[in-house]
Design a protein around this motif. Structure first.
Motif, PDB file in Angstrom:
ATOM      1  N   HIS A  54      88.221 -18.175  65.367  1.00 30.10           N
ATOM      2  CA  HIS A  54      88.887 -19.473  65.401  1.00 30.10           C
ATOM      3  C   HIS A  54      88.148 -20.485  66.263  1.00 30.10           C
ATOM      4  N   VAL A  97      89.642  -9.143  60.878  1.00 33.06           N
ATOM      5  CA  VAL A  97      90.178  -8.967  62.224  1.00 33.06           C
ATOM      6  C   VAL A  97      91.607  -9.503  62.211  1.00 33.06           C
ATOM      7  N   PHE A 103     105.623 -16.175  59.300  1.00 36.00           N
ATOM      8  CA  PHE A 103     105.861 -17.385  58.530  1.00 36.00           C
ATOM      9  C   PHE A 103     107.358 -17.525  58.295  1.00 36.00           C
ATOM     10  N   TYR A 136     101.540 -10.617  52.763  1.00 42.83           N
ATOM     11  CA  TYR A 136     100.669 -11.806  52.742  1.00 42.83           C
ATOM     12  C   TYR A 136      99.183 -11.459  52.795  1.00 42.83           C
ATOM     13  N   LEU A 186     100.071 -20.293  63.527  1.00 42.34           N
ATOM     14  CA  LEU A 186     100.510 -19.792  62.227  1.00 42.34           C
ATOM     15  C   LEU A 186      99.381 -19.917  61.216  1.00 42.34           C
ATOM     16  N   GLN A 198      96.219 -19.970  62.070  1.00 39.97           N
ATOM     17  CA  GLN A 198      95.190 -18.998  62.465  1.00 39.97           C
ATOM     18  C   GLN A 198      95.560 -17.613  61.948  1.00 39.97           C
ATOM     19  N   ALA A 199      96.851 -17.272  62.016  1.00 33.96           N
ATOM     20  CA  ALA A 199      97.288 -15.975  61.510  1.00 33.96           C
ATOM     21  C   ALA A 199      96.979 -15.868  60.024  1.00 33.96           C
ATOM     22  N   SER A 200      97.237 -16.933  59.285  1.00 33.63           N
ATOM     23  CA  SER A 200      96.958 -16.947  57.854  1.00 33.63           C
ATOM     24  C   SER A 200      95.464 -16.776  57.579  1.00 33.63           C
ATOM     25  N   ARG A 201      94.654 -17.476  58.373  1.00 34.98           N
ATOM     26  CA  ARG A 201      93.198 -17.341  58.210  1.00 34.98           C
ATOM     27  C   ARG A 201      92.770 -15.903  58.462  1.00 34.98           C
ATOM     28  N   SER A 202      93.284 -15.308  59.552  1.00 34.57           N
ATOM     29  CA  SER A 202      92.884 -13.945  59.888  1.00 34.57           C
ATOM     30  C   SER A 202      93.375 -12.942  58.856  1.00 34.57           C
ATOM     31  N   LEU A 203      94.408 -13.322  58.087  1.00 33.34           N
ATOM     32  CA  LEU A 203      94.888 -12.417  57.043  1.00 33.34           C
ATOM     33  C   LEU A 203      94.142 -12.625  55.731  1.00 33.34           C
ATOM     34  N   TYR A 250      92.959 -15.790  54.277  1.00 30.81           N
ATOM     35  CA  TYR A 250      93.071 -17.020  53.487  1.00 30.81           C
ATOM     36  C   TYR A 250      92.165 -18.106  54.062  1.00 30.81           C
ATOM     37  N   THR A 306      95.409 -21.738  53.144  1.00 28.23           N
ATOM     38  CA  THR A 306      96.271 -21.736  54.325  1.00 28.23           C
ATOM     39  C   THR A 306      97.095 -23.019  54.388  1.00 28.23           C
TER      40      THR A 306
END
Lengths: 352, 272
Positions: free
Chosen positions: A51, A76, A86, A97, B171, B173-178, B180, B185
């Motif tokens: 990030h 990761v 979400f 997801y 939120l 960032q979580a989507s990116r790490s999963l 997307y 995202t």
């Protein structure tokens, strides 16, 4: 090596956050990244997850340089301190997801979702929305969501810090169990040394943007490599002394001369050293502890009853105050006593 | 007297704590309601149905119903991405961009209309080229849309920006790490979570666009929209002449508000 940080440095503008950090995680290991708040832990998490782009240095996953690889291609998974479920998706949609992104077929997806909800003991909450869950349940859903895509690395960034004590300990054990069962390589980021020491195979201790020490919890605790680790891991007392002779190393603590037979320290005669000793490793000298080979004269300045034991504060003749943990029958304030401590439990750090 | 006694003594004599704000707020509410009621009370004297069935009124209604949704759509499609960038990133010149976004709000609409004419009027290079291509940018429905978009778009940009700002970046960032990318995202997480704010912005923009008069009058006095028709009717027939169209305009806006709120309603949890 599953994850490797190679001389990672990051600055926000001109503000340095982490400076030249290098360490690695072996496959299947649970490593705790431990340090006080503001030491750069979160910056490392952001760099590992992709990030932020570090100012310098590299991030390697399975040996491949991923410094320029976007977060979505890194495999990761991250669980943050605050819930990132979400809110517009149900529990099972949240867990599914990451699977949908990896082109898992919908039938297989359902199976995997059930499997991971089972793992975190939430099979009955599939259809619930995150807002309908308790804080602990939300944490467990996040773990399931993070684990379901079977990431190469799981990063837990202060996952328990927002919870109350009982729940925290309960979830800590659960994380340990889940990690054992799945074998996922885990970086557990925390400021809580008890949490870190209970969970981790190894600790990476950070201070002020740099790595202060790496090692197994017990080793770091018993022979801290730096003064910071000595004071940060567990309770510690510090007092200063002057080196008056070498071979054997002899130091003067106020009027008292102490000869340290076992300590090999590269300190020159006349320099000031800092000695660390844990409160529970000091006792008051009587006939029973002749095994403790060192003595220091001290005066009792304060006695606090904290339930499980007494914290007795004493002043030694350098003027330094030490805390002694004392199980019962504490001495009276004002009394002069002799402290017993053993060389093995004392760590000497040179100047600087 | 002890401190506790002082405290209790104060408490008993305390006036209701919201009295002052309630009185002040009541005054402004009264002032909002008074003209509204006074105006509506004249509806009895005017023949609303007859007023709305004249060809002029019909054309104006049709033009407004055509242009305002298009202006709103353009504002939303171009404005929401801008709002997202403003909510998420800081970059050199961001202040300037923000100033440009609110410029149409602080410029009087009639001046804004004049500015549009100086940029795309018939005798400017852009306007001339467009006219040659058969799409005149002034005194046309396109001109109406240009004027409405200029005046109304800031509303959706500003509200959507606040909406995206309220979505925790982690939120995303979580989507990116999963797994997307940034676009999916945005589509899966940021957009649904900011939906309430965006819809509020869309309603405001639509209301502003369909009621737009000042800039529209400058850029496209013809063809007539409902507001420009109302002005013409007022000049020739006074207050009573404009009651039918004014009521229709109000009715359309309220209907859109109700429809968007009903069908665009964010399901359950998000308004925690």
């Amino acid at each position: 090596m599953r994850l490797e940080l190679d001389s990672l440095t990051h600055r926000y503008g001109n503000e340095p956050a982490v400076d030249d950090v290098s360490f690695g995680l072996e496959s299947g290991e649970l490593v705790a990244l431990l340090g006080p708040s503001g030491c750069g832990k979160t910056t490392l998490v952001q760099a590992i997850a992709g990030h932020i782009h570090p100012t310098a240095g590299r991030v390697l996953l399975r040996g491949a340089d991923v410094t320029d690889v976007p977060a979505e291609s890194r495999q990761v998974s991250v669980v943050f301190q605050q819930s990132t479920l979400f809110p517009h998706m149900t529990v099972s949609e949240n867990v599914a997801y990451g699977l949908a992104a990896r082109d898992t077929g919908s039938e297989r997806r359902d199976e995997v979702v059930s499997e991971y909800l089972e793992l975190v003991d939430l099979r009955d909450q599939r259809g619930a929305y995150p807002s309908e869950l308790s804080g602990g349940q939300r944490r467990r859903v996040e773990l399931a969501r993070a684990l379901a895509p079977q990431p190469d690395l799981l990063v837990l960034d202060e996952p328990l810090s927002a919870l109350d004590r009982t729940l925290r300990e309960q979830l800590r054990d659960e994380i340990a169990r889940i990690q054992r069962e799945t074998g996922v390589t885990t970086l557990f980021v925390t400021h809580d040394q008890e949490e870190a020491m209970t969970l981790a195979d190894r600790l990476v201790v950070m201070n002020d943007g740099t790595v202060s020490g790496i090692g197994e919890p017990r080793t770091l605790y018993e022979s801290p490599p730096t003064p910071f680790i000595a004071s940060f891991l567990g309770r510690s007392n510090t007092f200063s002394a002057t080196v008056i002779d070498q071979q054997p190393l002899t130091i003067a603590v106020g009027e008292t001369e102490i000869t340290l037979n076992g300590s090999q320290k590269d300190v020159s005669t006349g320099s000031t050293v800092t000695c660390h000793v844990r409160p529970r490793d000091i006792s008051f000298r009587d006939s029973a502890n002749d095994g403790a080979n060192l003595s220091l004269a001290a005066e009792i300045t304060r006695v606090v009853d904290i339930g499980t034991h007494y914290d007795v504060t004493v002043r030694i003749d350098t003027g330094d105050e030490l805390v002694v943990e004392c199980a019962g029958n504490p001495p009276a304030v004002g009394e002069s006593l002799s402290l017993a401590l053993s060389e093995r439990q004392m760590t000497v750090f040179g100047p600087g | 007297m002890s401190l506790t006694e002082v405290f209790h003594g104060r408490r008993t004599s305390r006036t209701p704590e919201l009295l002052v704000p309630a009185v002040l707020g009541g005054l402004i509410l009264l002032y909002f309601a008074l003209p509204f009621v006074a105006f509506l009370s004249r509806t009895g004297t005017a023949n609303v149905v007859a007023g709305l069935s004249t060809p002029e009124s019909q054309t104006a209604i049709r033009n407004s119903l055509l242009t305002a949704p298009i202006s709103t759509a353009i504002s939303t499609v171009l404005g929401v991405p801008l709002a997202y960038i403003l909510a998420r990133r800081s970059f050199p010149g961001k202040r300037l961009v923000e100033a440009v976004v609110i410029l149409p709000l602080i410029v009087p609409p009639v001046v804004g209309g004049a500015m549009i004419i100086t940029a795309v009027g018939r005798f400017t290079p852009i306007g001339a080229a467009a006219t040659a291509a058969g799409i005149p940018l002034t005194d046309s429905l396109v001109g109406v849309i240009l004027a409405q978009t200029f005046v109304a778009a800031p509303f959706v940009i500003i509200t959507a920006r606040a909406g995206f700002g309220a979505v925790d970046e982690r939120l995303e960032q979580a989507s990116r790490s999963l797994g997307y990318g940034p676009l999916s995202t945005f589509w899966n997480v940021s957009l649904p979570l900011a939906r309430g704010a965006i819809l509020a912005g869309v309603i405001l923009t639509f209301a502003r666009a369909i009621g737009e008069f000042g800039a529209t009058m400058m850029v496209a006095y013809n063809p007539r929209t409902m507001p420009t028709r109302i002005w013409v009717d007022f000049i020739t027939g006074g207050i009573d002449a404009i009651v039918p169209l004014a009521l229709a305009l109000l009715g359309i806006t309220l209907a859109v508000l109700a429809a968007v709120q009903r069908f665009g309603r964010v399901p359950t949890v998000i308004e925690r």
